[in-house]
Motif scaffolding. Sequence first.
Motif, short mmCIF file in Angstrom:
data_model
loop_
_atom_site.label_atom_id
_atom_site.label_comp_id
_atom_site.label_asym_id
_atom_site.label_seq_id
_atom_site.Cartn_x
_atom_site.Cartn_y
_atom_site.Cartn_z
N ARG A 101 -14.96 17.24 18.79
CA ARG A 101 -13.75 18.07 18.81
C ARG A 101 -13.15 18.25 20.19
O ARG A 101 -12.11 18.88 20.33
CB ARG A 101 -14.02 19.43 18.17
CG ARG A 101 -15.17 20.24 18.73
CD ARG A 101 -16.37 20.30 17.84
NE ARG A 101 -17.29 21.37 18.21
CZ ARG A 101 -18.28 21.80 17.44
NH1 ARG A 101 -18.47 21.25 16.26
NH2 ARG A 101 -19.06 22.78 17.82
N GLY A 102 -13.78 17.70 21.24
CA GLY A 102 -13.18 17.82 22.57
C GLY A 102 -14.11 17.34 23.66
O GLY A 102 -15.30 17.13 23.44
N ASP A 293 -6.52 20.72 13.04
CA ASP A 293 -6.47 22.13 13.42
C ASP A 293 -7.87 22.75 13.41
O ASP A 293 -8.21 23.57 14.29
CB ASP A 293 -5.56 22.90 12.47
CG ASP A 293 -4.08 22.67 12.74
OD1 ASP A 293 -3.76 22.13 13.82
OD2 ASP A 293 -3.26 23.01 11.88
N GLU A 296 -9.49 21.73 16.51
CA GLU A 296 -8.90 22.43 17.66
C GLU A 296 -9.50 23.82 17.82
O GLU A 296 -9.80 24.26 18.94
CB GLU A 296 -7.39 22.52 17.48
CG GLU A 296 -6.66 23.11 18.68
CD GLU A 296 -5.15 23.13 18.50
OE1 GLU A 296 -4.52 24.07 19.03
OE2 GLU A 296 -4.61 22.23 17.82
N LYS A 468 -7.93 26.86 12.02
CA LYS A 468 -8.31 27.08 13.42
C LYS A 468 -9.35 28.19 13.55
O LYS A 468 -10.32 28.05 14.31
CB LYS A 468 -7.07 27.40 14.26
CG LYS A 468 -6.17 26.20 14.48
CD LYS A 468 -5.01 26.54 15.41
CE LYS A 468 -4.12 25.31 15.64
NZ LYS A 468 -3.00 25.60 16.57
#
Length: 526
Positions: A101-102, A293, A296, A468
């Motif tokens: 996710r990141g 989302d 995120e 989210k």
Amino acid sequence: MINWKNLDELASYGELQKVEKVNLAEVMSGESGAQRVKSCSIPMAEGLSYNYAAKAVDSRVLDVLVKLADEAQLTEKYKALYNGEVINTGEKRLVLHHLTRGQLGDAVAADGVDKRAFYVEQQKRIADFANKVHAGEITNEKGEKFTTAVQIGIGGSDLGPRAMYIALENWAKKTGNFKMEAKFISNVDPDDAAAVLASTDVAHAIFILVSKSGTTLETLTNQSFVMDALKKQGLDPAKHMIAVTSETSPLAKSDDYLDAFYMDDYIGGRYSSTSAVGGAVLSLAFGPEVFADFLEGAAAEDKLATEKDPRKNAAMLDALIGVYERNVLGLPATAVLPYSQALSRFPAHLQQLDMESNGKSVNRFGEPVSYVTGPIIFGEPGTNGQHSFYQLLHQGKTIIPLQFVGFRSSQIGTDVEIQGSTSQQKLCANVAAQIVAFACGKKDDNLNKNFEGGRPSSIIIGDQLCPKTLGALLAHFENKVMFQGFLWNVNSFDQEGVQLGKVLAKRVLAHDTEGALSVYSDLLNI
């Protein structure tokens, strides 16, 4: 330099045991209780907040917990994890679910590739596939659109994705993001698969087989069950199935699937909802944008977990308080109580996440530890649980810490007023009342009606459950479990405890048994 030490080797843990215990009922009563609720809150991602006012901690306990976090090097160990060090010592693997996710830190290379790029590539492939299914470009063999997605998997290939799907199903229907119904087959019990298939239009169903190794017995058995059902209806299973697996598994390049999407050994099953394991079914059900989302929200919460000060880091403080309750106060369990029907399967997912991760009796180096580790996790959504096991929580001899989750607004956005309040107001009134009732209790000369109080709880509060906020909520608990594993010095990322039963089951099926195993096999007519 990072030092991996047992909890009882840390000076601050010894200090923590000497701090005066907090009288929770006393500090939560009257004006002092009101001030605690206002002051004991930490902002989380996506508008969530973690409130620990009803936990049995004060400034003296918190000061030592801060020391414990620093001495245990929690921030440094998290950084080592997301920068690609071999944190899974049992299997000698990296731990990379955060990368789905990141990118929190340095680029991480493994298997000759940039792993963040690899996960993004799989997400793009899944998004493209899902969009084509929704547009009718990928169809069944008659050229008709698929209307249902059915995931076949067990453990982390079922619990997390199923919980996330249920959490967002009504929200998606209300907001116009509902694309396809999703169903799940997990138990090797044939009644499970039969029940799902009986309620499914299989001619218009796409089946998602999830197995990292491609050898999971229960999953492959259920695949055979489904393939047989498809063939009996004159359908070609290869036109109705996709696989989520590793690139090296026998499923990866098979002609038995419309397509295959990949995960790897660096993401444990219980941490895989943000990988292709959750991505395929959630993207098919709600669309790739909704899954994006969700990622995120998780990424935003992961970033907040890098904060070094536990008083500003909800996941870290939640973990520290949990270790204090388990190892100093001697409390054996934690109840997860979401006051949201959409989170009805979230406690089951957290049960696996926590108990499979930290249910260990040896440290990262295979040496026995002399203290207790992970708590027993259970739970149900409120207000159902109130009419089930809350009796023991309120008046039983065992004190069980509680983790509430609540939202100010429902997902549906509409409600009716009954007897002066709406359904959502009644729900929120119940969670507020329960927190105070558990903490403060009620004195009564009739001991049957007496409530001792002193039952600690925390609550995560948000405005509304959406993709989210769900991602942030998931990441909070994943990071809490990770920090607790660091504190206990256990490997939170392997699960040897599930293996012995599997080995013995194979012996039973091969009729290679003796002693009690042989007799039980006969009793069950195997």
